[in-house]
Write a protein that holds these residues in place. Structure first.
Motif: not given
Length: 784
Positions: A10-13, A48-55, A118-128
């Motif tokens: 996760i990237l936190i901005v 750019e240096e390290t990809p991540c799934a959630i921001a 919310n992050l759990e829902r995001c993880c499920e979305r990513i898995q699906l």
């Protein structure tokens, strides 16, 4: 059991570092990997240096809005899930965020439970999404594999209706038959593809009556008119209700196999009709197959040899080591090539050029041998004759070289002897001894001419000769080579002994027959009887030549008491290369030359022989015309014409120069001599009119006599040139005129011959010059 979603990065901005780090701490406790960025630039660089799934992106940043940053983040990672964090969120803000690409939004302040939910829902979305993408990829792979299989299959897939119309074909249809897929959909498989009427009827009967058709082979018509052989497997297809809807099948191109079968048939036909002997044996050498040529050459029929060993062909001409080496080669899996002498069924021998090849099974084991052989009996005999001819040619070449040197030696002996005779006072007692030396020298000269018989091919001059003299000289020469167990008896009864002949060839006839007689008597000894007498009615002449008059012929008979010959051998003794002698003891040319010489002299020859009773050759030569006298055995060297002309002599032999200069000086000539042809040419060019005649040797270093003569004639065409030679392939008595010279002297040169020929050449040149002068004078008179 609840499935735990994997924890993505996760990237936190957020421009509030404390807040961002607090969120990161909560997430780290719950197993998330987080990175914190307080500016848009830092966030973009981190992604750019390290990809991540959630921001997690704050809506309001110092330099830009969170929605703009989301657009930039998705440019870098299109699949990233972005959640907006805001303290002022309402429905419009949420809708705008989703439209901008945000997945959801979180309202500040937010509890840890809301954040994690919310992050759990995001993880499920990513898995699906991951599972859906994998399913799509797997389907694409299966479709690609099926497409590759369909597009690249070697066999032709086809689907047709019950009438045979093509509904679908694989791309290999075009590779095999040449028709494109669009063209194929307009064709009927039975009527347009299958070429033969009978096969076409069988095809339609099969699809109408049988659910499955296997290995239906037929000839098909390719697009370019080429025949294509197909092996077809088909099955009928039904729909979900069980209704028959058509036929599916695979067609395999078996053209190569069919062509290979045809090739095998042609090969079998070729083997049966081949001129070469072809047979197959097992590893023990027992015949398994022989072709008709084998039967024709060996005399064995197929039934006689199948199952028997190849040893039945052995001739006994090869030792056991020969066969042992052959079997070592082929048993080791290698090809053996070589020549064989084998024996036919009737016992006669024949020569073969053979190639024996091992045959292996699929495991590489040698299971049999195939032999291909060519009958080279006739060729082998011709090669033997060629070798004999080449050997005789080599002997001739060697003889020519020996004769050249020996003639120079004889020239010195004869020349100095004749000079000694010239210098001797009249009535000196030693002159008769010197004349004997001259006669011996002339006999040696004749022997040299006999040697040259092997290397000269020109016609021989026939002159009147006394055959008695030749007979005596030959028997003297032969006596030295005969063993003491052989007695020579001679009887000369003929009064007319003059014949037209080449003395050298007559000498060769007598020598060859006597040599054969010596061979026939060498073990037991015996008597060699030579008789010279007039032919008469009571001799063999009247029996064999009834149409000729015996009084016109002289009979020479040569009889030996050797082992004799059977009648079959007598019929062949005059054939070239026929000989009964062991290898290396004879060429088989001796009696063939005898027969040729006798015929060329207008004579006849016959043979009388029986086993154990010796052999007798009867040779009949015609008498010379009445009044013709034989040539004298010697010449009177005291009576020679002379002159006062100027003579240029060229010879690389010092002795010959001294002899010629001494003789010509005694005869009154002015002589200038040179050892070098180049020096002589230079001297002549300095003063071409200082000489009246040139005498030159033929064989000299740097410049041969014929070239010297040509150069001299270029400087002064009217000067006569005499050419001397002991042996040369370039010049003889028939061809010397083509070289532009005026006379030829054969070494060893008798002084009287030199003096006479020189005088004749000078007189002829003087006459020619006078005639030319008179002719020129008449021309001037006429002009005036």
């Amino acid at each position: 059991m609840t499935q735990v979603c994997p924890r993505p990065d996760i990237l936190i901005v957020d421009d509030q570092r404390d807040f961002a780090e607090g969120v990161a701490e909560v997430l780290a406790i719950n197993g998330y990997n987080t990175r914190v960025a307080t500016t848009p630039e830092t966030a973009l660089r981190s992604l750019e240096e390290t990809p991540c799934a959630i921001a997690l992106v704050d809506l309001r940043l110092d330099q830009t809005s969170g929605l703009s940053l989301i657009e930039d983040l998705k440019k870098i990672s299109p699949n990233i899930l972005c959640l907006i964090m805001t303290a002022y969120a309402d429905v419009d803000t949420a809708v705008a965020a989703v439209r901008q690409g945000a997945y959801d939004y979180l309202k500040k302040p937010m509890s840890a439970a809301d954040l994690l939910a919310n992050l759990e829902r995001c993880c499920e979305r990513i898995q699906l999404e991951t599972q859906r993408q994998k399913a799509i990829e797997a389907l694409a792979e299966r479709e690609l594999a099926y497409s590759n299989l369909f597009n690249n299959m070697l066999d032709v897939f086809f689907r047709i209706d019950m009438d045979g119309n093509i509904l679908n074909v694989s791309p290999s249809f075009q590779r095999v038959l040449g028709y494109g897929s669009v063209q194929a959909l307009q064709m009927n498989f039975g009527r347009d593809i299958i070429a033969d009427d009978d096969a076409r009827r069988q095809f339609f009967d099969a699809i109408e009556t049988r659910d499955v058709v296997e290995l239906f082979e037929t000839r098909a018509s390719g697009m370019n008119g080429d025949d294509v052989w197909l092996s077809i497997n088909m099955r009928r297809c039904h729909d979900a209700k069980g209704q028959l809807i058509g036929v599916e099948g695979l067609a395999r191109d078996i053209s190569e196999r069919i062509h290979a079968q045809d090739e095998l048939v042609r090969l079998a036909t070729a083997i049966d009709q081949a001129a070469e002997l072809i047979f197959i044996t097992d590893t023990a050498g027992n015949f398994q197959y022989v072709n008709p040529s084998f039967e024709r050459v060996t005399g064995y029929c197929r039934e006689e040899v199948i199952g028997k060993n190849v040893n039945i062909l052995k001739s006994g001409k090869h030792g056991e080591s020969f066969y042992r080496q052959m079997w070592q080669v082929i048993s080791g899996g290698r090809v053996w090539r070589g020549k064989l002498v084998n024996k036919r069924k009737d016992g006669t021998l024949f020569y073969e050029e053979a190639s024996i090849t091992p045959i292996r099974d699929t495991g590489g084991k040698v299971v049999s041998f195939v032999a291909v052989k060519r009958d080279v009996t006739k060729m082998t005999m011709l090669e033997g004759q060629l070798r004999q001819a080449q050997k005789m040619e080599a002997i001739g070449t060697l003889a020519g070289g020996i004769a050249h040197d020996f003639n120079n030696i004889l020239s010195s002996i004869m020349g100095y002897t004749e000079l000694a005779v010239l210098d001797s006072p009249e009535g000196a007692s030693w002159v008769q001894h010197l004349n004997k030396v001259l006669r011996a020298s002339h006999r040696a000269k004749e022997l040299v001419n006999q040697i040259l018989t092997f290397s000269r091919h020109e016609e021989h001059e026939l002159v009147p000769v006394d055959i008695k003299t030749i007979l005596y000289d030959t028997l003297k020469l032969l006596r030295a080579s005969l063993p003491t167990t052989i007695e020579i008896r001679r009887h000369i009864a003929a009064e007319k002994r003059t014949i037209l002949a080449d003395p050298t060839q007559i000498h060769q006839v007598i020598m060859n027959i006597c040599t054969n007689a010596r061979h026939a008597m060498r073990e037991q000894g015996g008597v060699l009887e030579v008789r010279l007498e007039e032919a008469s009615e009571n001799t063999e002449f009247s029996i064999d030549f009834p149409s000729l008059r015996p009084e016109d012929y002289l009979m020479l008979s040569i009889r030996d008491s050797g082992h004799g010959m059977p009648a079959a051998m007598i019929e062949r003794i005059f054939d070239p290369y026929f000989t009964t002698k062991e290898k290396g003891e004879g060429t088989g040319l001796g009696l063939a030359i005898v027969h040729s010489v006798v015929q060329n002299h207008g004579g006849h020859i016959r043979v009388q022989s029986e086993p154990g009773k010796g052999t007798c050759f009867f040779i009949f030569f015609p008498h010379a015309a009445t009044g013709v006298r034989a040539k004298a055995a010697g010449r009177d060297c005291t009576r020679m014409p002379g002159g006062a002309e100027r003579v240029l002599v060229v010879d690389d032999e010092e002795d010959i120069i001294m002899i010629v200069r001494g003789l010509l000086t005694r005869l009154g000539y002015q002589v200038e001599a040179f050892h070098s042809s180049n020096a002589a040419l230079e001297r002549f060019r300095e003063a071409p009119y200082a000489f009246d005649v040139v005498i030159t040797d033929m064989t000299m270093p740097l410049m041969t006599g014929d070239r010297l003569a040509a150069n001299i004639k270029e400087s002064r065409p009217d000067v006569p040139v005499l050419l001397c030679t002991g042996f040369s392939e370039k010049v003889d008595r028939e061809t010397f005129g083509q070289l532009g010279v005026d006379g030829l002297l054969m070494k060893p040169i008798a002084m009287v011959e030199l003096a006479t020929t020189l005088r004749q050449v000078l007189d002829a040149a003087r006459i020619t010059a006078r005639e030319k002068s008179v002719s020129t004078g008449k021309g001037r008179s006429g002009t005036a």
